[in-house]
Design a protein around this motif. Structure first.
Motif, PDB file in Angstrom:
ATOM      1  N   ALA A  19      -8.538  -4.040  -4.963  1.00  0.00           N
ATOM      2  CA  ALA A  19      -8.023  -5.052  -4.045  1.00  0.00           C
ATOM      3  C   ALA A  19      -8.918  -6.274  -4.149  1.00  0.00           C
ATOM      4  O   ALA A  19     -10.116  -6.159  -4.433  1.00  0.00           O
ATOM      5  N   THR A  20      -8.315  -7.434  -3.937  1.00  0.00           N
ATOM      6  CA  THR A  20      -9.080  -8.682  -3.955  1.00  0.00           C
ATOM      7  C   THR A  20      -8.901  -9.381  -2.619  1.00  0.00           C
ATOM      8  O   THR A  20      -7.787  -9.394  -2.075  1.00  0.00           O
ATOM      9  N   VAL A  21      -9.988  -9.911  -2.111  1.00  0.00           N
ATOM     10  CA  VAL A  21      -9.905 -10.693  -0.877  1.00  0.00           C
ATOM     11  C   VAL A  21     -10.465 -12.080  -1.152  1.00  0.00           C
ATOM     12  O   VAL A  21     -11.530 -12.233  -1.752  1.00  0.00           O
ATOM     13  N   GLN A  22      -9.702 -13.068  -0.736  1.00  0.00           N
ATOM     14  CA  GLN A  22     -10.121 -14.465  -0.882  1.00  0.00           C
ATOM     15  C   GLN A  22     -10.281 -15.073   0.505  1.00  0.00           C
ATOM     16  O   GLN A  22      -9.400 -14.919   1.353  1.00  0.00           O
ATOM     17  N   ILE A  23     -11.396 -15.792   0.698  1.00  0.00           N
ATOM     18  CA  ILE A  23     -11.526 -16.638   1.885  1.00  0.00           C
ATOM     19  C   ILE A  23     -11.231 -18.056   1.433  1.00  0.00           C
ATOM     20  O   ILE A  23     -11.839 -18.550   0.480  1.00  0.00           O
ATOM     21  N   LEU A  24     -10.260 -18.676   2.073  1.00  0.00           N
ATOM     22  CA  LEU A  24      -9.784 -19.983   1.632  1.00  0.00           C
ATOM     23  C   LEU A  24     -10.467 -21.100   2.415  1.00  0.00           C
ATOM     24  O   LEU A  24     -10.922 -20.908   3.544  1.00  0.00           O
ATOM     25  N   ALA A  25     -10.480 -22.279   1.797  1.00  0.00           N
ATOM     26  CA  ALA A  25     -11.108 -23.438   2.433  1.00  0.00           C
ATOM     27  C   ALA A  25     -10.416 -23.814   3.745  1.00  0.00           C
ATOM     28  O   ALA A  25     -10.989 -24.492   4.596  1.00  0.00           O
ATOM     29  N   ALA A  49      -3.095   4.229   3.046  1.00  0.00           N
ATOM     30  CA  ALA A  49      -3.974   3.637   4.065  1.00  0.00           C
ATOM     31  C   ALA A  49      -5.433   3.901   3.715  1.00  0.00           C
ATOM     32  O   ALA A  49      -6.275   3.004   3.780  1.00  0.00           O
ATOM     33  N   ALA A  50      -5.731   5.146   3.307  1.00  0.00           N
ATOM     34  CA  ALA A  50      -7.111   5.507   2.985  1.00  0.00           C
ATOM     35  C   ALA A  50      -7.610   4.758   1.754  1.00  0.00           C
ATOM     36  O   ALA A  50      -8.711   4.196   1.754  1.00  0.00           O
ATOM     37  N   SER A  51      -6.789   4.737   0.709  1.00  0.00           N
ATOM     38  CA  SER A  51      -7.257   4.209  -0.579  1.00  0.00           C
ATOM     39  C   SER A  51      -7.259   2.682  -0.585  1.00  0.00           C
ATOM     40  O   SER A  51      -8.279   2.050  -0.874  1.00  0.00           O
ATOM     41  N   VAL A  52      -6.112   2.095  -0.304  1.00  0.00           N
ATOM     42  CA  VAL A  52      -6.022   0.633  -0.343  1.00  0.00           C
ATOM     43  C   VAL A  52      -6.849   0.055   0.797  1.00  0.00           C
ATOM     44  O   VAL A  52      -7.526  -0.961   0.644  1.00  0.00           O
ATOM     45  N   ALA A  73     -10.438  -0.188  -0.230  1.00  0.00           N
ATOM     46  CA  ALA A  73     -10.688  -1.274  -1.200  1.00  0.00           C
ATOM     47  C   ALA A  73     -10.622  -2.633  -0.501  1.00  0.00           C
ATOM     48  O   ALA A  73     -11.449  -3.514  -0.756  1.00  0.00           O
ATOM     49  N   VAL A  74      -9.652  -2.810   0.372  1.00  0.00           N
ATOM     50  CA  VAL A  74      -9.529  -4.078   1.105  1.00  0.00           C
ATOM     51  C   VAL A  74     -10.754  -4.277   2.005  1.00  0.00           C
ATOM     52  O   VAL A  74     -11.327  -5.371   2.073  1.00  0.00           O
ATOM     53  N   TYR A  75     -11.162  -3.210   2.655  1.00  0.00           N
ATOM     54  CA  TYR A  75     -12.319  -3.290   3.548  1.00  0.00           C
ATOM     55  C   TYR A  75     -13.572  -3.731   2.787  1.00  0.00           C
ATOM     56  O   TYR A  75     -14.276  -4.666   3.206  1.00  0.00           O
ATOM     57  N   LEU A  76     -13.836  -3.073   1.656  1.00  0.00           N
ATOM     58  CA  LEU A  76     -15.043  -3.400   0.894  1.00  0.00           C
ATOM     59  C   LEU A  76     -14.979  -4.816   0.326  1.00  0.00           C
ATOM     60  O   LEU A  76     -15.969  -5.557   0.368  1.00  0.00           O
ATOM     61  N   GLU A 110     -13.175  -2.191  -6.417  1.00  0.00           N
ATOM     62  CA  GLU A 110     -12.435  -1.095  -7.047  1.00  0.00           C
ATOM     63  C   GLU A 110     -12.956   0.232  -6.550  1.00  0.00           C
ATOM     64  O   GLU A 110     -14.156   0.439  -6.475  1.00  0.00           O
ATOM     65  N   LEU A 111     -12.013   1.097  -6.239  1.00  0.00           N
ATOM     66  CA  LEU A 111     -12.382   2.408  -5.713  1.00  0.00           C
ATOM     67  C   LEU A 111     -11.913   3.506  -6.639  1.00  0.00           C
ATOM     68  O   LEU A 111     -10.812   3.440  -7.172  1.00  0.00           O
ATOM     69  N   GLU A 112     -12.727   4.514  -6.797  1.00  0.00           N
ATOM     70  CA  GLU A 112     -12.353   5.659  -7.619  1.00  0.00           C
ATOM     71  C   GLU A 112     -11.570   6.664  -6.779  1.00  0.00           C
ATOM     72  O   GLU A 112     -11.474   6.551  -5.569  1.00  0.00           O
ATOM     73  N   ALA A 113     -11.033   7.658  -7.466  1.00  0.00           N
ATOM     74  CA  ALA A 113     -10.413   8.783  -6.770  1.00  0.00           C
ATOM     75  C   ALA A 113     -11.519   9.574  -6.059  1.00  0.00           C
ATOM     76  O   ALA A 113     -12.699   9.286  -6.234  1.00  0.00           O
ATOM     77  N   ASN A 114     -11.115  10.592  -5.296  1.00  0.00           N
ATOM     78  CA  ASN A 114     -12.084  11.474  -4.626  1.00  0.00           C
ATOM     79  C   ASN A 114     -13.222  11.805  -5.570  1.00  0.00           C
ATOM     80  O   ASN A 114     -12.989  12.310  -6.648  1.00  0.00           O
ATOM     81  N   THR A 115     -14.415  11.528  -5.167  1.00  0.00           N
ATOM     82  CA  THR A 115     -15.520  11.855  -6.053  1.00  0.00           C
ATOM     83  C   THR A 115     -16.456  12.882  -5.437  1.00  0.00           C
ATOM     84  O   THR A 115     -16.980  13.735  -6.136  1.00  0.00           O
ATOM     85  N   GLN A 116     -16.642  12.814  -4.134  1.00  0.00           N
ATOM     86  CA  GLN A 116     -17.617  13.728  -3.536  1.00  0.00           C
ATOM     87  C   GLN A 116     -17.102  15.168  -3.594  1.00  0.00           C
ATOM     88  O   GLN A 116     -15.922  15.426  -3.493  1.00  0.00           O
ATOM     89  N   LYS A 117     -18.010  16.082  -3.836  1.00  0.00           N
ATOM     90  CA  LYS A 117     -17.627  17.486  -3.963  1.00  0.00           C
ATOM     91  C   LYS A 117     -18.339  18.352  -2.920  1.00  0.00           C
ATOM     92  O   LYS A 117     -18.352  19.560  -3.020  1.00  0.00           O
ATOM     93  N   GLN A 118     -18.922  17.698  -1.929  1.00  0.00           N
ATOM     94  CA  GLN A 118     -19.686  18.484  -0.944  1.00  0.00           C
ATOM     95  C   GLN A 118     -18.853  18.904   0.264  1.00  0.00           C
ATOM     96  O   GLN A 118     -19.277  19.727   1.052  1.00  0.00           O
TER      97      GLN A 118
END
Ligand code: MOS
Length: 737
Positions: free
Chosen positions: A447-453, A510-513, A516-519, A584-592
């Motif tokens: 996801a990309t976020v732009q702050i505009l002038a 909601a979780a994935s996108v 990415a939007v949040y970060l 950019e976010l990867e698929a589930n990575t944690q295995k704990q």
């Protein structure tokens, strides 16, 4: 982040939707648009002997007719394509030869100037077949069931412990066979594709849950680069899985448009939806449960068989929840398939979880009666404190609270356990309950976020809004992370030229996108703050970034809020139109941790003892699903899922003619989807969860969990009311006679 997130704001696209401004795929009436109509096989097995298009070609307005005789050669999708890259609905490609595998198989496409002309011409195409005897009913072939080759990996078998000793340890054992019928998704919006070529590039306006999947599949099948297939999908009127993969009609629309060198619209008719975009397969599920007298499970065995077509395997993963729901040392889950002359089944809202928990959660109810225990108490005695299959702790689990609060709200303690004992005047009243669980999927997303002038912000991701509220919740997330109001954020989706996101399936969007939007938004905010604090012209110069806050686009010193400037000030001073950050976010990575949402359903039915009319009169459900981004859209999702479950219990049934292999319920008159009059007021609640392990925003997803277990809750209530245990869905009045 909490100014907007967590608030029940209205859909940001609500105005467009109610005013007709929202353009769905079939609404793109491009200049010079031609119309395509699919011709389908009217037999279930055999081959096309002759296909006579002569009269049809002479009909008014006809531009072309494509059959296996003149269709381009298509490439099959490679076996090693990962599901996250894209998935074809069925391996069988359209119009490649004369062989017929099922009734309704696409055997031709007529393209004409108007839809009426194409429809009429299609009726003039004469097909002669060499007819074989089709195999329609899997029940006669159960001995031929075999383990499926399962590329999705959902129908994986599982074993832990030892079944024989588990059976030996049991004081009480039940063994029951449950069946679920073929069901169809029936979203309001028909599947549709508008295809438009420009040189060697094609644009597809496609009703899809996965624009990137469609782009990948179409490019592979046509043998052109992926970047030459642009897919647009701004609004989707429901998918429920039938728009999750890429089906033949989309490929045909692309071929047709190239054939006539004009934009072509192809809309799958309501009747054709029953044979063109998959279905939930019929399942036969044998469940064995054993427990000691105190109600502790010693064994769970769940064997599923479903039908699959002759040319590929599809396993409905009914055992997926059985593996992990209860603490039990000895578990065996298997999936087998039987080949019949039907098209390929597909994922349908909680594929496997919904159908499988009907069996499992009915069986748990049966065991509770056999043990003379309250069904809720039996579940509590076998509560899994960690994932018993993966042997991992839960990332979070609020099932206990869902049971407790659900029981309280519903009044479960007032339940008389005796079957047939509760009445409302002359109606039999039954109370039943069941458990829900659904995995958390994080899918690769950018996801990309732009702050505009201007001080506004733009957030973009190549995802979809399948009616769930993606536009709305992404706007909320971006607004809060940036420190501006939702009115100042514009979120765009539905275009493969946007940063790549995955398909909207598995309750993952909601979780994935959202993550990415949040970060991206957080980093965009940090970027602007960094520009300010390092700039001698800024009032914030010299501060540490941790000392700066943002509210309504105004960046200020936390200690002295009067010192500050706006995003717009910073950008203008730097002569910049915008700053942007892509995450950019990867698929589930944690295995704990093992990651699931959980829930509990409580249902009341009233049954007329003379007419056997069944009505669901109350329904209370609670879920622990991580952070709830928007209680209004989240509630819509879970009540939608529960409504699906109630209708799965009582109504939905795709009836096949056993001789022709044709669906005889192929309309909304014959296939009963629930209307308001069928559905009670549904009470839902969410247990607050702060899960820091699953993803940066702590969201689990709510699109599917509502249907999981809800059919069993209804079936269990019917048993409580009537003493009739119906193990074959749907539970219609005749089965109670
Ligand atoms: Mo859902 S069946 O994962 O579209």
């Amino acid at each position: 982040m909490s100014t907007s997130v967590g608030k029940p704001i209205n859909r940001v696209d609500g105005y467009l939707k109610v005013t007709g401004g929202a353009k769905y795929s079939a609404d793109f009436n491009l200049p010079q648009l031609a119309h395509a109509v699919i011709i389908q096989s009217s037999i279930a097995s055999g081959r096309i002997h002759t296909i006579d298009t002569q009269a049809a070609l002479l009909a008014p307005g006809v531009l072309a007719i494509i059959t296996h005789l003149n269709a381009p050669k298509l490439n099959s999708v490679p076996d090693d394509l990962k599901p996250v890259q894209g998935k074809i609905g069925q391996q069988l490609l359209p119009l490649q030869d004369e062989i017929i595998y099922y009734n309704g198989q696409h055997i031709g496409v007529v393209i004409a100037t108007t839809l009426g002309q194409a429809t009429y011409a299609a009726s003039l195409v004469r097909v002669e077949y060499e007819l074989d005897n089709p195999i329609i009913d899997m029940m006669s072939l159960l001995s031929k069931a075999y383990p499926p080759k399962d590329p999705l990996g959902l129908g994986k078998d599982a074993v832990r412990g030892d079944i024989i000793s588990g059976l030996a340890d049991a004081d009480v054992c039940i063994e029951c066979c449950y069946t679920t019928p073929i069901e169809h998704h029936n979203p309001m919006e028909l599947s549709a594709t508008v295809a438009n070529w420009n040189g060697d590039k094609v644009t597809l306006y496609d009703a899809t849950q996965g624009i990137n999947s469609t782009s990948t599949i179409v490019s592979l099948v046509l043998g052109i680069p992926k970047q030459n297939v642009r897919v647009l999908s701004y609004f989707v009127g429901g998918g429920f899985g039938c728009k999750g993969f890429t089906w033949s009609h989309t490929i045909l629309a692309a071929i047709a448009s190239r054939f006539v060198n004009r934009p072509v619209k192809l809309v799958v008719t309501r009747q054709q939806m029953f044979t063109s975009v998959g279905y939930r397969p019929k399942t036969l599920q044998n469940v064995t449960l054993g427990a000691i007298q105190e109600g502790i499970l010693t064994v769970i065995r769940h064997h599923t068989i479903n039908s699959t077509p002759l040319y590929e395997d599809f396993a409905e993963p009914c055992g997926s929840i059985t593996k992990m729901l209860y603490e039990c040392p000895n578990v065996e889950v298997t999936h087998r398939v039987v080949q019949v002359n039907l098209g390929t089944p597909t994922i349908m809202r909680a594929p496997g979880e919904a159908s499988g928990t009907f069996a499992l959660e009915s069986a748990i109810d049966e065991l509770a009666y056999a043990l003379n225990l309250d069904p809720l108490e039996l579940r509590l005695r076998n509560y899994a404190e960690k994932d018993p299959q993966k042997n991992l702790p839960w990332s979070s689990k609020s099932l206990y609270k869902c049971y407790q609060e659900g029981a309280e709200r519903f009044g479960w303690s007032q339940r008389n356990p005796e079957v047939g004992s509760m009445r409302n005047f002359d109606l039999l009243v039954g109370w039943g309950m069941a458990t829900a669980a659904y995995p958390v999927y994080n899918r690769p997303t950018a996801a990309t976020v732009q702050i505009l002038a201007s001080g506004q912000a733009r957030a973009i991701s190549g995802t979809q809004d399948i009616g769930t509220g993606t536009y709305t919740v992404m706007t909320q997330i971006a607004a809060d992370a940036l420190g501006i109001s939702v009115e100042q954020v514009h979120f765009e989706l539905g275009d493969t030229q946007l940063p790549r996101a995955s398909s909207s399936g598995g309750s993952s969007t909601a979780a994935s996108v959202g993550s990415a939007v949040y970060l991206a938004a957080q980093q965009a905010r940090d970027k602007l703050i960094a520009m300010a604090i390092t700039d001698t012209a800024s009032p914030l110069h010299g501060l540490d970034k941790t000392q700066v806050q943002v509210k309504d686009g105004y960046c200020y010193a936390e200690a002295q809020p009067q010192i500050g400037e706006t995003y717009a000030d910073i950008l203008k001073r730097h002569h910049m139109d915008f700053v942007e950050v892509t995450s950019e976010l990867e698929a589930n990575t944690q295995k704990q941790y093992s990651m699931y949402a959980f829930g509990a359903h409580f249902a009341e039915v009233q049954v007329n003892p003379r007419t056997r009319t069944i009505r669901v009169t109350r329904f209370t459900s609670g879920f622990g699903a991580g952070r709830i981004l928007n209680p209004k859209t989240a509630r819509s999702q879970v009540i939608g899922g529960i409504t699906f479950g109630i209708s799965m219990a009582l109504q939905e049934n795709s009836v096949l003619d056993e001789h022709s292999g044709r669906f005889i319920t192929a309309s909304l008159a014959d296939y009963h989807v629930p209307v308001h009059a069928d559905t009670p007021a549904i009470e839902t609640f969410f247990v607050e969860e702060q899960d820091t392990h699953i993803n940066p925003i702590g969201v689990k997803g709510v699109g599917e969990i509502g249907i999981v277990g809800s059919a069993a809750a209804v079936a269990n209530a019917i048993y409580h009311a009537t003493g009739k245990r119906i193990r074959d869905l749907p539970i219609t009045g005749d089965k109670l006679m």
